[in-house]
Design an enzyme around this catalytic site. Structure first.
Site, PDB file in Angstrom:
ATOM      1  CB  SER A 133      43.692  36.331  36.673  1.00 38.76           C
ATOM      2  OG  SER A 133      43.471  36.579  38.037  1.00 38.76           O
ATOM      3  CE  LYS A 146      45.234  33.890  39.656  1.00 35.83           C
ATOM      4  NZ  LYS A 146      44.922  35.297  39.703  1.00 35.83           N
ATOM      5  CE1 TYR A 155      48.072  35.898  42.033  1.00 34.01           C
ATOM      6  CE2 TYR A 155      47.378  37.624  43.545  1.00 34.01           C
ATOM      7  CZ  TYR A 155      47.078  36.705  42.559  1.00 34.01           C
ATOM      8  OH  TYR A 155      45.796  36.597  42.094  1.00 34.01           O
ATOM      9  CE1 TYR A 157      39.908  32.702  38.254  1.00 40.03           C
ATOM     10  CE2 TYR A 157      38.953  34.274  36.722  1.00 40.03           C
ATOM     11  CZ  TYR A 157      40.022  33.809  37.444  1.00 40.03           C
ATOM     12  OH  TYR A 157      41.204  34.455  37.350  1.00 40.03           O
ATOM     13  CB  VAL A 199      39.522  41.450  37.663  1.00 41.35           C
ATOM     14  CG1 VAL A 199      38.855  40.207  38.222  1.00 41.35           C
ATOM     15  CG2 VAL A 199      40.814  41.751  38.386  1.00 41.35           C
TER      16      VAL A 199
HETATM   17  O1  DON Z   1      44.222  38.442  43.036  1.00 48.28           O
HETATM   18  C1  DON Z   1      43.469  39.318  42.697  1.00 48.28           C
HETATM   19  O2  DON Z   1      42.460  39.556  43.319  1.00 48.28           O
HETATM   20  C2  DON Z   1      43.739  40.116  41.451  1.00 48.28           C
HETATM   21  N1  DON Z   1      44.986  40.749  41.507  1.00 48.28           N
HETATM   22  C3  DON Z   1      43.645  39.258  40.229  1.00 48.28           C
HETATM   23  C4  DON Z   1      42.333  38.636  40.137  1.00 48.28           C
HETATM   24  C5  DON Z   1      41.896  38.280  38.798  1.00 48.28           C
HETATM   25  O3  DON Z   1      42.231  38.835  37.770  1.00 48.28           O
HETATM   26  C6  DON Z   1      40.910  37.223  38.814  1.00 48.28           C
HETATM   27  N2  DON Z   1      40.234  37.220  37.587  1.00 48.28           N
HETATM   28  N3  DON Z   1      39.287  37.147  37.055  1.00 48.28           N
END
Ligand code: DON
Length: 305
Positions: free
Chosen positions: A65, A68, A190, A241, A259
């Site tokens: 993320s 983003k 994405y 978040y 993540v």
């Molecule tokens: O969209 C997802 O689930 C992952 N590829 C990215 C999520 C993410 O990194 C959210 N972060 N804390």
């Protein structure tokens, strides 16, 4: 600033946090990462000054993320304030992949950092460039000065195989008439964006435009001063978040987590910091990263407050 002492103090402080959490489990490529890894890099706002780091700061990890922040910057640079009619700028107070919130709010994502918001941003970037993931990779290569930055195909395919919730979010957005491109294309871009592998050094340098009030590494303007301020503001209220309040309380900086265990934090006018520690808390934020940034702002007084 005595960076050697600062890095030693931070490394000492993060030790208990390295095991106080769990590495992301939803795909094998992330679940197998060693939780004891830790890296931190500080890139000065002046790109001619040396980038400093400690630990595993040159070891690539999955940016997830963190992507983003950069896709938002690219779209904001093209669309300006019109973007904020497609996506909100409020804290989510819900998990980053919440379907219930998106449905309740007629398909307008709370902010660009929840997954639904990022899908809307990727949709726009795809329309603007024809190749959202390529535009992101090229931007990161240029700003970091590392032409070898690339996608991790194993992560991308795995994300796609396990991407049911993101697919559900995208279809919900499409049902509300919020997307311009076909859902499978948006999801594909994405997942590839999330799969980019980068290290702390390159991420800290690539985010430098946020510390330079919108100026790129070559001093050309990417964003207006207000647009850079807006990205920092949204990072503060939503970059970590539904734990953004707790993060602001402890660290006091705009930041974005992923993540893969990375966190990018911005000290406007001074520097950008990137930390990496794969173990996550229940919100999806790196436990070592939060502790490292908490320690950094406490020891240096570098907070926006
Ligand atoms: O969209 C997802 O689930 C992952 N590829 C990215 C999520 C993410 O990194 C959210 N972060 N804390």
């Amino acid at each position: 600033m005595d960076y050697r002492m600062l890095f030693e103090d931070i490394t000492h402080a993060v030790q208990p946090a390295l095991t106080d959490g769990r590495v992301a489990q939803y795909i094998p490529a992330l679940a197998s990462v060693d939780p004891s890894r830790f890296g931190l890099a500080i890139a000065e706002a002046n790109p001619r000054l040396k980038t400093r780091g400690t630990g595993d700061w040159r070891e690539p990890f999955s940016i997830q993320s963190l992507s983003k922040v950069f896709t938002l910057a690219l779209v904001l640079a093209a669309d300006g304030d019109a973007l904020w009619t497609r996506v909100g700028k409020e804290p989510s107070g819900s998990p980053f992949n919440s379907l219930a919130q998106l449905e309740r709010e007629q398909g307008i994502p709370r902010n660009p950092f929840v997954n639904a918001g990022a899908l809307v941003v990727t949709d726009r970037l795809l329309t603007l460039t024809g190749d959202a993931r390529g535009a992101l990779r090229d931007f990161l290569r240029t700003e970091s000065g590392n032409p070898r930055i690339d996608f991790d195909a194993e992560v991308a395919f795995s994300e796609s195989r396990h991407g049911h919730r993101n697919a559900a979010l995208a279809h919900l957005l499409a049902d509300h008439g919020r997307l311009d491109n076909p859902v499978p294309d948006i999801l594909d871009h994405y997942f590839w964006q999330c799969s980019l592998a980068m290290n702390c050094r390159d991420l800290a340098r690539a985010a430098g435009f946020l510390a330079r009030h919108g100026l790129r590494a070559d001093a050309t303007r990417l964003l207006t001063r207000s647009e850079a301020k807006r990205i920092n503001a949204v990072m503060l209220i939503g970059g970590t978040y539904d734990a953004a309040g707790e993060f602001a309380h402890r660290v006091g900086l705009p930041a974005k987590s992923g993540v893969g265990g990375g966190i990018i934090a911005v000290i406007p006018g001074r520097c950008t910091v990137c930390t990496w520690g794969p173990a996550l808390d229940r919100h999806g934020n790196s436990t070592a990263g939060i502790t490292a940034l908490d320690t950094l702002t406490t020891l240096t007084g570098w907070s926006i407050f």
